[in-house]
Scaffold this motif. Structure first.
Motif, PDB file in Angstrom:
ATOM      1  N   PHE A  19       0.835  -1.207   0.000  1.00 63.47           N
ATOM      2  CA  PHE A  19       0.000   0.000   0.000  1.00 63.47           C
ATOM      3  C   PHE A  19       0.868   1.255   0.000  1.00 63.47           C
ATOM      4  O   PHE A  19       0.649   2.187  -0.792  1.00 63.47           O
ATOM      5  CB  PHE A  19      -0.923  -0.006   1.222  1.00 63.47           C
ATOM      6  CG  PHE A  19      -1.946   1.093   1.233  1.00 63.47           C
ATOM      7  CD1 PHE A  19      -3.154   0.939   0.582  1.00 63.47           C
ATOM      8  CD2 PHE A  19      -1.698   2.288   1.902  1.00 63.47           C
ATOM      9  CE1 PHE A  19      -4.101   1.952   0.585  1.00 63.47           C
ATOM     10  CE2 PHE A  19      -2.639   3.303   1.910  1.00 63.47           C
ATOM     11  CZ  PHE A  19      -3.846   3.134   1.260  1.00 63.47           C
ATOM     12  N   ALA A  20       1.886   1.283   0.881  1.00 61.94           N
ATOM     13  CA  ALA A  20       2.775   2.442   0.947  1.00 61.94           C
ATOM     14  C   ALA A  20       3.559   2.616  -0.350  1.00 61.94           C
ATOM     15  O   ALA A  20       3.727   3.740  -0.847  1.00 61.94           O
ATOM     16  CB  ALA A  20       3.731   2.292   2.134  1.00 61.94           C
ATOM     17  N   ALA A  21       4.045   1.504  -0.915  1.00 58.56           N
ATOM     18  CA  ALA A  21       4.803   1.576  -2.167  1.00 58.56           C
ATOM     19  C   ALA A  21       3.942   2.096  -3.311  1.00 58.56           C
ATOM     20  O   ALA A  21       4.387   2.938  -4.107  1.00 58.56           O
ATOM     21  CB  ALA A  21       5.371   0.198  -2.512  1.00 58.56           C
ATOM     22  N   THR A  70      -0.548   5.926   4.844  1.00 57.35           N
ATOM     23  CA  THR A  70      -0.541   4.502   5.195  1.00 57.35           C
ATOM     24  C   THR A  70      -0.647   4.297   6.700  1.00 57.35           C
ATOM     25  O   THR A  70      -1.364   3.409   7.178  1.00 57.35           O
ATOM     26  CB  THR A  70       0.747   3.819   4.673  1.00 57.35           C
ATOM     27  OG1 THR A  70       0.876   4.084   3.276  1.00 57.35           O
ATOM     28  CG2 THR A  70       0.697   2.319   4.910  1.00 57.35           C
ATOM     29  N   ALA A  71       0.056   5.129   7.463  1.00 58.54           N
ATOM     30  CA  ALA A  71      -0.006   5.028   8.922  1.00 58.54           C
ATOM     31  C   ALA A  71      -1.419   5.268   9.424  1.00 58.54           C
ATOM     32  O   ALA A  71      -1.891   4.589  10.349  1.00 58.54           O
ATOM     33  CB  ALA A  71       0.962   6.027   9.550  1.00 58.54           C
ATOM     34  N   LEU A  72      -2.126   6.212   8.814  1.00 58.22           N
ATOM     35  CA  LEU A  72      -3.509   6.494   9.228  1.00 58.22           C
ATOM     36  C   LEU A  72      -4.455   5.373   8.807  1.00 58.22           C
ATOM     37  O   LEU A  72      -5.332   4.964   9.574  1.00 58.22           O
ATOM     38  CB  LEU A  72      -3.968   7.828   8.628  1.00 58.22           C
ATOM     39  CG  LEU A  72      -3.272   9.082   9.180  1.00 58.22           C
ATOM     40  CD1 LEU A  72      -3.657  10.303   8.368  1.00 58.22           C
ATOM     41  CD2 LEU A  72      -3.613   9.287  10.653  1.00 58.22           C
ATOM     42  N   VAL A  73      -4.274   4.861   7.607  1.00 54.08           N
ATOM     43  CA  VAL A  73      -5.147   3.800   7.101  1.00 54.08           C
ATOM     44  C   VAL A  73      -4.993   2.519   7.916  1.00 54.08           C
ATOM     45  O   VAL A  73      -5.973   1.846   8.243  1.00 54.08           O
ATOM     46  CB  VAL A  73      -4.867   3.513   5.605  1.00 54.08           C
ATOM     47  CG1 VAL A  73      -5.575   2.245   5.158  1.00 54.08           C
ATOM     48  CG2 VAL A  73      -5.294   4.702   4.751  1.00 54.08           C
ATOM     49  N   PHE A  74      -3.756   2.184   8.257  1.00 52.66           N
ATOM     50  CA  PHE A  74      -3.507   0.933   8.970  1.00 52.66           C
ATOM     51  C   PHE A  74      -3.437   1.112  10.489  1.00 52.66           C
ATOM     52  O   PHE A  74      -3.020   0.214  11.203  1.00 52.66           O
ATOM     53  CB  PHE A  74      -2.227   0.275   8.444  1.00 52.66           C
ATOM     54  CG  PHE A  74      -2.416  -0.356   7.099  1.00 52.66           C
ATOM     55  CD1 PHE A  74      -2.754  -1.699   6.980  1.00 52.66           C
ATOM     56  CD2 PHE A  74      -2.285   0.388   5.932  1.00 52.66           C
ATOM     57  CE1 PHE A  74      -2.933  -2.287   5.742  1.00 52.66           C
ATOM     58  CE2 PHE A  74      -2.461  -0.189   4.686  1.00 52.66           C
ATOM     59  CZ  PHE A  74      -2.798  -1.531   4.594  1.00 52.66           C
ATOM     60  N   THR A  75      -3.840   2.274  10.960  1.00 51.17           N
ATOM     61  CA  THR A  75      -4.023   2.559  12.393  1.00 51.17           C
ATOM     62  C   THR A  75      -2.920   1.973  13.267  1.00 51.17           C
ATOM     63  O   THR A  75      -3.119   1.010  14.004  1.00 51.17           O
ATOM     64  CB  THR A  75      -5.385   2.024  12.896  1.00 51.17           C
ATOM     65  OG1 THR A  75      -5.458   0.606  12.654  1.00 51.17           O
ATOM     66  CG2 THR A  75      -6.520   2.707  12.207  1.00 51.17           C
ATOM     67  N   ILE A  76      -1.760   2.581  13.211  1.00 59.50           N
ATOM     68  CA  ILE A  76      -0.627   2.094  14.000  1.00 59.50           C
ATOM     69  C   ILE A  76      -0.604   2.692  15.407  1.00 59.50           C
ATOM     70  O   ILE A  76       0.353   2.505  16.148  1.00 59.50           O
ATOM     71  CB  ILE A  76       0.698   2.417  13.289  1.00 59.50           C
ATOM     72  CG1 ILE A  76       0.866   3.934  13.141  1.00 59.50           C
ATOM     73  CG2 ILE A  76       0.816   1.715  11.976  1.00 59.50           C
ATOM     74  CD1 ILE A  76       2.238   4.356  12.673  1.00 59.50           C
ATOM     75  N   ILE A  77      -1.651   3.426  15.772  1.00 60.67           N
ATOM     76  CA  ILE A  77      -1.661   4.108  17.063  1.00 60.67           C
ATOM     77  C   ILE A  77      -1.620   3.100  18.201  1.00 60.67           C
ATOM     78  O   ILE A  77      -2.410   2.166  18.249  1.00 60.67           O
ATOM     79  CB  ILE A  77      -2.888   5.018  17.196  1.00 60.67           C
ATOM     80  CG1 ILE A  77      -2.836   6.122  16.127  1.00 60.67           C
ATOM     81  CG2 ILE A  77      -2.961   5.625  18.584  1.00 60.67           C
ATOM     82  CD1 ILE A  77      -4.062   6.982  16.077  1.00 60.67           C
ATOM     83  N   VAL A 202       9.574   1.385   4.793  1.00 65.82           N
ATOM     84  CA  VAL A 202      10.163   0.513   3.769  1.00 65.82           C
ATOM     85  C   VAL A 202       9.345   0.594   2.481  1.00 65.82           C
ATOM     86  O   VAL A 202       9.891   0.768   1.380  1.00 65.82           O
ATOM     87  CB  VAL A 202      10.244  -0.949   4.263  1.00 65.82           C
ATOM     88  CG1 VAL A 202      10.604  -1.887   3.109  1.00 65.82           C
ATOM     89  CG2 VAL A 202      11.269  -1.077   5.383  1.00 65.82           C
ATOM     90  N   GLY A 203       8.028   0.468   2.596  1.00 59.53           N
ATOM     91  CA  GLY A 203       7.159   0.530   1.425  1.00 59.53           C
ATOM     92  C   GLY A 203       7.223   1.878   0.729  1.00 59.53           C
ATOM     93  O   GLY A 203       7.310   1.946  -0.508  1.00 59.53           O
TER      94      GLY A 203
END
Length: 367
Positions: A19-21, A70-77, A202-203
């Motif tokens: 997704f990030a890539a 990506t951080a918001l979409v995959f909720t890394i909180i 990385v992505g």
């Protein structure tokens, strides 16, 4: 972690990277179009540049946007991770980096912004080194010394990534290697949310490299290199501090500070070496030159890609060594890593001088 991926962690991690890539890959053509239409090119007249034609240097915008979305979409909180302070620091550094890429920022302003960013992370976010882990015989640190050391480390690593961003792919691939290593180690000690933070970067970098590997169509600029340095040093500090604690059911890592030095050895060693050389010559350690380790390898006749692969191989050797010799302790292991780094540097110096002598000898034959 989203419920749909709860029992498929590998799939989850792959989705994060892909997704990030994809976001980076999708964003960069638009950035290229804007940069070319507005003539936002790299300074090809600068003596440190390795290219003879204008190339946009706004690739860092794609890396930052891809990472943030990506951080918001995959909720890394995570409740234990000060993501708000990391986001605040990232935005401040992004704005400064973008300004520098577009019109330039003087060194004193850069330092002050980086100092503020480091203070936010250390004082407000409590992202700091609380011990020397036996290096120089020192262990626990008082808050003030701990904070000062952490601010210094953050500023150094941020700038170290900026300094190695001198040839196609080097800063990007170094960032990928470092954060893949961090992700693997976080996974090993059961800190899965932190692994995701590293994998998102990385992505984002992988997507950027699609347009940066020789021949480069775009550079990451200060926007990208400073941001990669920021995320990398935060992950390094968190890894060191998390392994200091004994977590129920989690495997133990030996000599994590030394292992972290091995992971970041390319930017760290080059920065320390170049600062020392400049000071010995009586010039400012912040003066620009073409004496970085990647410039020296290029002078041996290698291409940008070959130089990047040589330094990546050296990085992997140091990581493997740190994993194998972790039981000997941080001070001894860090000493060994720096001895190997100096030998690596001296071997380049020896080959360069031999090549120069051969060139002079050949020239004398025709005089």
């Amino acid at each position: 972690m989203p419920e749909i991926f709860a029992h498929y962690q590998i799939l989850y991690y792959l989705c994060v990277i892909i997704f990030a890539a994809l976001l980076s890959i999708i964003a960069i053509p638009s950035i290229l179009h804007v940069a070319r239409s507005r003539h936002l090119y790299d300074d090809i007249g600068h003596f440190r540049k390795q290219h003879d034609h204008g190339i946009p240097r706004l690739g860092g915008v794609a890396i930052f946007v891809s990472y943030s979305v990506t951080a918001l979409v995959f909720t890394i909180i995570d409740r234990d991770f000060p993501v708000g302070y990391l986001l605040t620091a990232s935005i401040i550094l992004f704005i400064m980096g973008l300004k520098d890429d577009l019109s330039g920022v003087n060194s004193s302003t850069k330092f002050m912004v980086q100092f503020v960013v480091a203070l936010i992370l250390v004082v407000l976010g409590d992202i700091r080194l609380t011990s020397m882990y036996g290096v120089f015989g020192i262990y626990e640190l008082p808050f003030v010394i701990s904070s000062a050391l952490s601010v210094l480390v953050i500023i150094m690593v941020i700038n170290a990534f900026n300094l190695i961003d001198g040839i196609d792919g080097l800063a990007g691939i170094t960032g990928i290697l470092a954060n893949l290593a961090f992700a693997a180690l976080f996974f090993y000690i059961h800190q899965y949310e932190y692994a995701v933070i590293s994998l998102i970067l990385v992505g984002a970098i992988l997507g950027f490299l699609r347009y940066n590997i020789t021949p480069a169509q775009i550079f990451m600029g200060d926007t990208g290199s400073l941001f990669i340095g920021l995320i990398s040093v935060v992950m390094a500090i968190k890894l060191i501090e998390l392994t200091k604690l004994t977590m129920s059911g989690a495997p133990h890592l030996n000599s994590t500070p030394a292992l972290t030095v091995a992971i970041l050895v390319v930017p760290i060693f080059d920065t320390i070496r170049i600062f020392f050389v400049r000071i010995m010559k009586g010039i400012s350690p912040f003066a620009a030159d073409r004496n970085h380790i990647h410039h020296r390898i290029l002078r041996l006749g290698y291409t940008h890609f070959q130089t990047t692969m040589i330094l990546s191989g050296y990085n992997l050797v140091c990581i493997a060594l740190a994993l194998l010799l972790g039981s000997i302790g941080n001070f001894a292991l860090i000493t060994i890593i720096f001895i190997i780094s100096m030998l690596f540097n001296w071997s380049i110096t020896f080959i360069l001088r031999s090549k120069e002598r051969e060139t002079v000898a050949v020239r004398n034959l025709f005089i």
